[in-house]
Write an enzyme that holds these catalytic residues in place. Sequence first.
Site, PDB file in Angstrom:
ATOM      1  N   ASP A 230       0.834  -1.205   0.000  1.00  0.00           N
ATOM      2  CA  ASP A 230       0.000   0.000   0.000  1.00  0.00           C
ATOM      3  C   ASP A 230       0.869   1.256   0.000  1.00  0.00           C
ATOM      4  O   ASP A 230       0.538   2.253  -0.642  1.00  0.00           O
ATOM      5  CB  ASP A 230      -0.898   0.009   1.244  1.00  0.00           C
TER       6      ASP A 230
ATOM      7  N   ASN B  73      -4.753   8.429   2.192  1.00  0.00           N
ATOM      8  CA  ASN B  73      -5.081   7.854   3.504  1.00  0.00           C
ATOM      9  C   ASN B  73      -5.458   8.917   4.533  1.00  0.00           C
ATOM     10  O   ASN B  73      -6.577   8.967   4.995  1.00  0.00           O
ATOM     11  CB  ASN B  73      -3.871   7.104   4.078  1.00  0.00           C
ATOM     12  N   GLU B  74      -4.473   9.728   4.905  1.00  0.00           N
ATOM     13  CA  GLU B  74      -4.708  10.654   6.007  1.00  0.00           C
ATOM     14  C   GLU B  74      -3.618  11.714   6.099  1.00  0.00           C
ATOM     15  O   GLU B  74      -2.587  11.625   5.433  1.00  0.00           O
ATOM     16  CB  GLU B  74      -4.782   9.920   7.361  1.00  0.00           C
TER      17      GLU B  74
ATOM     18  N   ASP C 139      -1.491  14.475  22.066  1.00  0.00           N
ATOM     19  CA  ASP C 139      -0.348  14.275  21.161  1.00  0.00           C
ATOM     20  C   ASP C 139      -0.616  14.839  19.770  1.00  0.00           C
ATOM     21  O   ASP C 139       0.296  15.331  19.117  1.00  0.00           O
ATOM     22  CB  ASP C 139      -0.042  12.776  21.020  1.00  0.00           C
TER      23      ASP C 139
ATOM     24  N   THR D  87      -8.945   2.694   7.493  1.00  0.00           N
ATOM     25  CA  THR D  87      -8.430   1.404   7.966  1.00  0.00           C
ATOM     26  C   THR D  87      -6.934   1.453   8.267  1.00  0.00           C
ATOM     27  O   THR D  87      -6.355   0.444   8.668  1.00  0.00           O
ATOM     28  CB  THR D  87      -8.669   0.317   6.890  1.00  0.00           C
ATOM     29  N   ALA D  88      -6.312   2.613   8.064  1.00  0.00           N
ATOM     30  CA  ALA D  88      -4.866   2.718   8.254  1.00  0.00           C
ATOM     31  C   ALA D  88      -4.565   3.326   9.638  1.00  0.00           C
ATOM     32  O   ALA D  88      -5.015   2.813  10.658  1.00  0.00           O
ATOM     33  CB  ALA D  88      -4.279   3.536   7.103  1.00  0.00           C
TER      34      ALA D  88
HETATM   35  P1  NAP Z   1       4.536   1.585   6.992  1.00  0.00           P
HETATM   36  O1  NAP Z   1       4.732   2.020   8.401  1.00  0.00           O
HETATM   37  O2  NAP Z   1       5.683   0.908   6.270  1.00  0.00           O
HETATM   38  O3  NAP Z   1       3.266   0.624   6.863  1.00  0.00           O
HETATM   39  C1  NAP Z   1       2.142   0.791   7.616  1.00  0.00           C
HETATM   40  C2  NAP Z   1       1.143  -0.344   7.344  1.00  0.00           C
HETATM   41  O4  NAP Z   1      -0.105   0.256   7.012  1.00  0.00           O
HETATM   42  C3  NAP Z   1       1.494  -1.312   6.208  1.00  0.00           C
HETATM   43  O5  NAP Z   1       1.191  -2.626   6.612  1.00  0.00           O
HETATM   44  C4  NAP Z   1       0.595  -0.841   5.094  1.00  0.00           C
HETATM   45  O6  NAP Z   1       0.269  -1.886   4.164  1.00  0.00           O
HETATM   46  C5  NAP Z   1      -0.628  -0.450   5.882  1.00  0.00           C
HETATM   47  N1  NAP Z   1      -1.572   0.440   5.194  1.00  0.00           N
HETATM   48  C6  NAP Z   1      -1.320   1.522   4.418  1.00  0.00           C
HETATM   49  N2  NAP Z   1      -2.468   2.066   3.988  1.00  0.00           N
HETATM   50  C7  NAP Z   1      -3.464   1.301   4.510  1.00  0.00           C
HETATM   51  C8  NAP Z   1      -4.874   1.366   4.420  1.00  0.00           C
HETATM   52  N3  NAP Z   1      -5.509   2.315   3.733  1.00  0.00           N
HETATM   53  N4  NAP Z   1      -5.586   0.439   5.092  1.00  0.00           N
HETATM   54  C9  NAP Z   1      -4.992  -0.538   5.798  1.00  0.00           C
HETATM   55  N5  NAP Z   1      -3.657  -0.631   5.923  1.00  0.00           N
HETATM   56  C10 NAP Z   1      -2.899   0.273   5.276  1.00  0.00           C
HETATM   57  O7  NAP Z   1       4.086   2.873   6.186  1.00  0.00           O
HETATM   58  P2  NAP Z   1       3.992   3.114   4.630  1.00  0.00           P
HETATM   59  O8  NAP Z   1       4.074   1.833   3.873  1.00  0.00           O
HETATM   60  O9  NAP Z   1       4.937   4.198   4.291  1.00  0.00           O
HETATM   61  O10 NAP Z   1       2.498   3.674   4.464  1.00  0.00           O
HETATM   62  C11 NAP Z   1       2.122   4.905   5.025  1.00  0.00           C
HETATM   63  C12 NAP Z   1       0.817   4.688   5.727  1.00  0.00           C
HETATM   64  O11 NAP Z   1       1.039   3.800   6.797  1.00  0.00           O
HETATM   65  C13 NAP Z   1       0.260   5.953   6.358  1.00  0.00           C
HETATM   66  O12 NAP Z   1      -0.612   6.608   5.470  1.00  0.00           O
HETATM   67  C14 NAP Z   1      -0.438   5.446   7.613  1.00  0.00           C
HETATM   68  O13 NAP Z   1      -1.828   5.305   7.432  1.00  0.00           O
HETATM   69  C15 NAP Z   1       0.123   4.064   7.826  1.00  0.00           C
HETATM   70  N6  NAP Z   1       0.773   4.030   9.141  1.00  0.00           N
HETATM   71  C16 NAP Z   1       0.087   3.455  10.148  1.00  0.00           C
HETATM   72  C17 NAP Z   1       0.623   3.448  11.424  1.00  0.00           C
HETATM   73  C18 NAP Z   1      -0.155   2.814  12.511  1.00  0.00           C
HETATM   74  O14 NAP Z   1      -1.181   2.176  12.221  1.00  0.00           O
HETATM   75  N7  NAP Z   1       0.235   3.009  13.762  1.00  0.00           N
HETATM   76  C19 NAP Z   1       1.858   4.027  11.673  1.00  0.00           C
HETATM   77  C20 NAP Z   1       2.538   4.597  10.610  1.00  0.00           C
HETATM   78  C21 NAP Z   1       1.978   4.608   9.319  1.00  0.00           C
HETATM   79  P3  NAP Z   1       1.381  -2.548   3.208  1.00  0.00           P
HETATM   80  O15 NAP Z   1       2.088  -3.567   4.060  1.00  0.00           O
HETATM   81  O16 NAP Z   1       0.591  -3.197   2.100  1.00  0.00           O
HETATM   82  O17 NAP Z   1       2.278  -1.450   2.699  1.00  0.00           O
END
Ligand code: NAP
Length: 269
Positions: free
Chosen positions: A45, A121-122, A149, A160-161
């Site tokens: 993603d 996403n956000e 925070d 969902t992210a």
């Molecule tokens: P990352 O930290 O390497 O990956 C974050 C995870 O979020 C990965 O497993 C990614 O899927 C998954 N993801 C991304 N978009 C999603 C969605 N719309 N619905 C469900 N899961 C999703 O970060 P990255 O690959 O650079 O992606 C950036 C995104 O990661 C940000 O937009 C943020 O939403 C998310 N993120 C989440 C958290 C958290 O939940 N605490 C923390 C940091 C970032 P894949 O494995 O397929 O790449």
Amino acid sequence: MRVAIYHSNDEHSIQVGKDLAKILSQNEIVIDNEKPTVVITIGGDGTLLSAVQKYLNLLEEVRFVGVHTGHLGFYTDWREYELETLIKALKSDGGAEVSYPLLNIDVTHTDGSHISYKAVNESTLRKLSGTMVADVLIGDNLFERFRGDGLCISTPTGSTAYNRSVGGAIVHPRLEVLQMAEIASINNRVFRTVGASLIMAPNETITIRPVPSFHRTYNFTADRIDLLDKHVKEVHYSIDEQKVKFLKYRHTGFWNRVRNSFIGSIDEV
Ligand code: NAP
């Protein structure tokens, strides 16, 4: 049809990119990374989020399709061993698409300058040390003074992210709305926030305005864009007038996607 290949930088995704290029040329499909009409991403993603940022100026004409190479794959429908089937589907393409809302973000800095972003996403505004104190406005009206925070504003597909990790609701993408979720708010007898995530009506906007007497710098994110120490005066959020489009063949329904990603297949339940 002109196809761009956008891959993640791990060895496996690079190899899948080469395999895909070969299959495309065997099928006489033009590869054009500058002005594509279809962008095939290879990775997860995160790779898809970066590809959308790269082709933001072509959103009207471009459709995306994701091939995932072992990631979660919320936006990515195909596996790397299905390239031939994907190309077959591309060749009989009738232009079917599904489109999702994008977040429009306008940041005003303390020196008066503006920068606009779009996110799939956000976007978050956070303080990495100390408490963020910021007024939250819905439309032009002050809603609350937030202490904590930070705040996360997400699209339906972004729900969902990060939004889900901070306790926000999952929103179906046919609802063109944005959601604001709190990140570790302070709630006690003295300080009070609503303490729940808010889902706006379509066309409603949110503005986060850090309180000047607590003026320091902030961490600002928009999908994978992650900026430290930004001197932010306010950030304005709305649903963008443009959408991001995906190829439709094999497009899994939203709730199936949610179930597959977070619960498992029906046999595993
Ligand atoms: P990352 O930290 O390497 O990956 C974050 C995870 O979020 C990965 O497993 C990614 O899927 C998954 N993801 C991304 N978009 C999603 C969605 N719309 N619905 C469900 N899961 C999703 O970060 P990255 O690959 O650079 O992606 C950036 C995104 O990661 C940000 O937009 C943020 O939403 C998310 N993120 C989440 C958290 C958290 O939940 N605490 C923390 C940091 C970032 P894949 O494995 O397929 O790449």
